[in-house]
Design an enzyme around this catalytic site. Structure first.
Site, PDB file in Angstrom:
ATOM      1  N   HIS A   1       2.675   2.510  -7.736  1.00  0.00           N
ATOM      2  CA  HIS A   1       2.162   1.249  -7.216  1.00  0.00           C
ATOM      3  C   HIS A   1       2.598   0.165  -8.200  1.00  0.00           C
ATOM      4  O   HIS A   1       2.415   0.317  -9.415  1.00  0.00           O
ATOM      5  CB  HIS A   1       0.633   1.260  -7.169  1.00  0.00           C
ATOM      6  CG  HIS A   1       0.043   2.023  -6.028  1.00  0.00           C
ATOM      7  ND1 HIS A   1       0.337   3.335  -5.767  1.00  0.00           N
ATOM      8  CD2 HIS A   1      -0.858   1.641  -5.076  1.00  0.00           C
ATOM      9  CE1 HIS A   1      -0.356   3.724  -4.699  1.00  0.00           C
ATOM     10  NE2 HIS A   1      -1.085   2.719  -4.265  1.00  0.00           N
TER      11      HIS A   1
ATOM     12  N   HIS B   1      -3.573   7.216   0.763  1.00  0.00           N
ATOM     13  CA  HIS B   1      -4.435   7.920  -0.201  1.00  0.00           C
ATOM     14  C   HIS B   1      -5.410   8.767   0.604  1.00  0.00           C
ATOM     15  O   HIS B   1      -6.191   8.210   1.399  1.00  0.00           O
ATOM     16  CB  HIS B   1      -5.209   6.919  -1.062  1.00  0.00           C
ATOM     17  CG  HIS B   1      -4.314   5.986  -1.821  1.00  0.00           C
ATOM     18  ND1 HIS B   1      -3.954   6.217  -3.135  1.00  0.00           N
ATOM     19  CD2 HIS B   1      -3.677   4.839  -1.453  1.00  0.00           C
ATOM     20  CE1 HIS B   1      -3.156   5.227  -3.536  1.00  0.00           C
ATOM     21  NE2 HIS B   1      -2.961   4.392  -2.542  1.00  0.00           N
TER      22      HIS B   1
ATOM     23  N   HIS C   1       2.607   5.932   2.408  1.00  0.00           N
ATOM     24  CA  HIS C   1       1.657   5.360   1.442  1.00  0.00           C
ATOM     25  C   HIS C   1       0.261   5.507   2.009  1.00  0.00           C
ATOM     26  O   HIS C   1      -0.223   4.662   2.780  1.00  0.00           O
ATOM     27  CB  HIS C   1       2.012   3.887   1.174  1.00  0.00           C
ATOM     28  CG  HIS C   1       1.165   3.233   0.110  1.00  0.00           C
ATOM     29  ND1 HIS C   1       1.586   2.127  -0.590  1.00  0.00           N
ATOM     30  CD2 HIS C   1      -0.071   3.527  -0.361  1.00  0.00           C
ATOM     31  CE1 HIS C   1       0.635   1.759  -1.450  1.00  0.00           C
ATOM     32  NE2 HIS C   1      -0.381   2.597  -1.318  1.00  0.00           N
TER      33      HIS C   1
ATOM     34  N   ASP D   1      -2.326   2.820   3.615  1.00  0.00           N
ATOM     35  CA  ASP D   1      -2.961   2.814   2.293  1.00  0.00           C
ATOM     36  C   ASP D   1      -4.298   3.555   2.307  1.00  0.00           C
ATOM     37  O   ASP D   1      -4.352   4.728   1.948  1.00  0.00           O
ATOM     38  CB  ASP D   1      -3.122   1.359   1.793  1.00  0.00           C
ATOM     39  CG  ASP D   1      -3.176   1.248   0.276  1.00  0.00           C
ATOM     40  OD1 ASP D   1      -3.016   2.269  -0.414  1.00  0.00           O
ATOM     41  OD2 ASP D   1      -3.375   0.122  -0.230  1.00  0.00           O
ATOM     42  N   ASP D   2      -5.370   2.862   2.684  1.00  0.00           N
ATOM     43  CA  ASP D   2      -6.714   3.452   2.722  1.00  0.00           C
ATOM     44  C   ASP D   2      -7.347   3.085   4.063  1.00  0.00           C
ATOM     45  O   ASP D   2      -8.209   2.201   4.142  1.00  0.00           O
ATOM     46  CB  ASP D   2      -7.559   2.889   1.569  1.00  0.00           C
ATOM     47  CG  ASP D   2      -6.929   3.172   0.215  1.00  0.00           C
ATOM     48  OD1 ASP D   2      -7.003   4.325  -0.239  1.00  0.00           O
ATOM     49  OD2 ASP D   2      -6.331   2.242  -0.362  1.00  0.00           O
TER      50      ASP D   2
ATOM     51  N   GLU E   1       1.339  -5.213  -6.573  1.00  0.00           N
ATOM     52  CA  GLU E   1       0.257  -5.421  -5.596  1.00  0.00           C
ATOM     53  C   GLU E   1      -0.577  -6.587  -6.151  1.00  0.00           C
ATOM     54  O   GLU E   1      -0.456  -7.701  -5.677  1.00  0.00           O
ATOM     55  CB  GLU E   1      -0.585  -4.143  -5.445  1.00  0.00           C
ATOM     56  CG  GLU E   1      -1.728  -4.280  -4.447  1.00  0.00           C
ATOM     57  CD  GLU E   1      -2.661  -3.049  -4.411  1.00  0.00           C
ATOM     58  OE1 GLU E   1      -2.685  -2.263  -5.374  1.00  0.00           O
ATOM     59  OE2 GLU E   1      -3.405  -2.918  -3.402  1.00  0.00           O
TER      60      GLU E   1
HETATM   61  N1  HPA Z   1      -3.975   0.128  -5.052  1.00  0.00           N
HETATM   62  C1  HPA Z   1      -4.217   0.765  -6.190  1.00  0.00           C
HETATM   63  N2  HPA Z   1      -4.911   1.898  -6.245  1.00  0.00           N
HETATM   64  C2  HPA Z   1      -5.364   2.423  -5.113  1.00  0.00           C
HETATM   65  C3  HPA Z   1      -5.144   1.807  -3.903  1.00  0.00           C
HETATM   66  C4  HPA Z   1      -4.398   0.597  -3.871  1.00  0.00           C
HETATM   67  O1  HPA Z   1      -4.162  -0.043  -2.830  1.00  0.00           O
HETATM   68  N3  HPA Z   1      -5.734   2.590  -2.968  1.00  0.00           N
HETATM   69  C5  HPA Z   1      -6.273   3.636  -3.597  1.00  0.00           C
HETATM   70  N4  HPA Z   1      -6.063   3.543  -4.904  1.00  0.00           N
HETATM   71 ZN    ZN Z   2      -2.119   2.545  -2.396  1.00  0.00          ZN
END
Ligand code: HPA
Ligand code: ZN
Length: 338
Positions: free
Chosen positions: A198, A20, A18, A279-280, A201
């Site tokens: 996703h 991006h 996971h 994630d990021d 969240e």
């Molecule tokens: N959630 C939803 N969209 C996203 C995320 C995330 O954590 N990171 C990059 N796009």
């Molecule tokens: Zn994500």
């Protein structure tokens, strides 16, 4: 047992599922690419940009994430971005990465799909050649845009289908339920793409159920809100549909008040196949090992539990059965050596 637990985490072979690629854009690279592409940024300095990395919620983060991504223009930009991530991942013991990209963020600015995909794919090929780091690419649809836009994006990606293993669904979750994209996912599946989404969240547990039922998702990205629905947790444990959990992301976007109250431990105890991911990472305080370290500390995880998470990361991956078994054996050998 020798060495610290941090050292154990550093050397642990793992997969990241996971991630991006646009979320690996570090402030230094934002400035370097803006200069290379002759773009003006609304931030005076790298420090001023980094200081803006305090987020109220997912949307607050997404606003900055989409703004920063505008410095990505040429194939070389996507190559440099991906290459920098892969170097960091390799240093964290990542042997296999399944990477999201958001083509709509770029194509709607006039960047050709080819520049995006060819740049990323060239860096992936180099990492496999030079580091033995394998990968898959996952095209994410932005769920705050409409389904027709997603369908058009799927069409635009077809010339590159040999490079793309699956489709995903990201961006603003609340108010954009999975059902909106049922037709796009059905078409993607018919074309041979795998599907992930996703869900759970910021959205409710019901969105996780919908991602499974309406989209046929093979993995759920985040999925932490599943904890609110005991029957769903049961279903995830029984089916072994993996959750790609991102602890530091959840902390930065206030999905959980703090890590000690994160549902990871409960999900593990219930037998859900959970994995740890970043994630990021440019935005959320660190790459995958920072996430392993954070949950180790929050839950006092043992070496055996950490090795279990690494094993799960390969089990949940889209590697073929032989490669999976080989990587899992590497985890076992590493854990046995202490
Ligand atoms: N959630 C939803 N969209 C996203 C995320 C995330 O954590 N990171 C990059 N796009
Ligand atoms: Zn994500």
């Amino acid at each position: 047992m020798s060495g610290t637990i941090e050292h154990f985490i550093d050397g642990l072979p793992k997969a990241e599922l996971h991630l991006h690629i646009e979320g690996t854009l570090e402030p230094e690279m934002v400035f370097a690419l803006a200069e290379r592409n002759g773009l003006k940024l609304p931030y005076a300095s790298i420090e001023a940009l980094r200081a803006a990395y305090r987020f109220k919620d997912l949307q607050d983060f997404l606003n900055l994430y989409y703004q920063a991504a505008q410095v990505l223009v040429t194939e070389r930009d996507f190559f440099d971005l991906t290459r920098a991530y892969l170097a960091r991942a390799a240093a964290d013991g990542v042997r296999h990465a399944e990477i999201f990209f958001d083509p709509q963020t770029h194509t709607k600015r006039g960047v050709p799909m080819a520049a995006v995909v060819d740049g990323i794919v060239a860096a992936l090929a180099e990492a496999e050649r030079e580091r033995g780091l394998t990968s898959r690419l996952i095209l994410c649809f932005l769920r705050d845009l409409d389904a027709a836009d997603a369908m058009a994006t799927l069409d635009a990606a077809l010339p590159f289908r040999r490079h793309i293993a699956g489709v995903g669904l990201d961006s603003a979750e609340a108010g954009n339920p999975p059902a909106k994209f049922a037709e796009v996912f059905q078409r993607a599946r018919a074309l041979g793409f795998k599907g992930v989404a996703h869900a759970g969240e910021e959205g409710p547990a019901a969105y996780v159920t919908a991602a499974l039922d309406d989209l046929g998702a093979l993995r759920i990205d985040h999925g932490v809100r599943s904890i609110d629905d005991a029957a769903l947790v049961e279903r995830l444990a029984r089916s072994q549909v993996p959750l790609t959990v991102c602890p530091l992301s959840n902390q930065y976007l206030r999905v959980t008040p703090d890590l000690s109250r994160h549902p990871l431990r409960e999900l593990m105890a219930a037998g859900v196949l959970v994995t740890i991911n970043s994630d990021d990472p440019a935005y959320f305080g660190g790459y995958v090992n920072a996430n392993y370290r954070a949950v180790q500390k929050a839950f006092d995880l043992s070496r055996a539990e950490l090795a279990g998470l690494a094993r799960a990361s390969f089990a949940a991956s889209w590697l073929d059965a032989g490669a999976k078994a080989k990587r899992i054996a590497e985890v076992e050998a590493y854990a046995a050596a202490g």
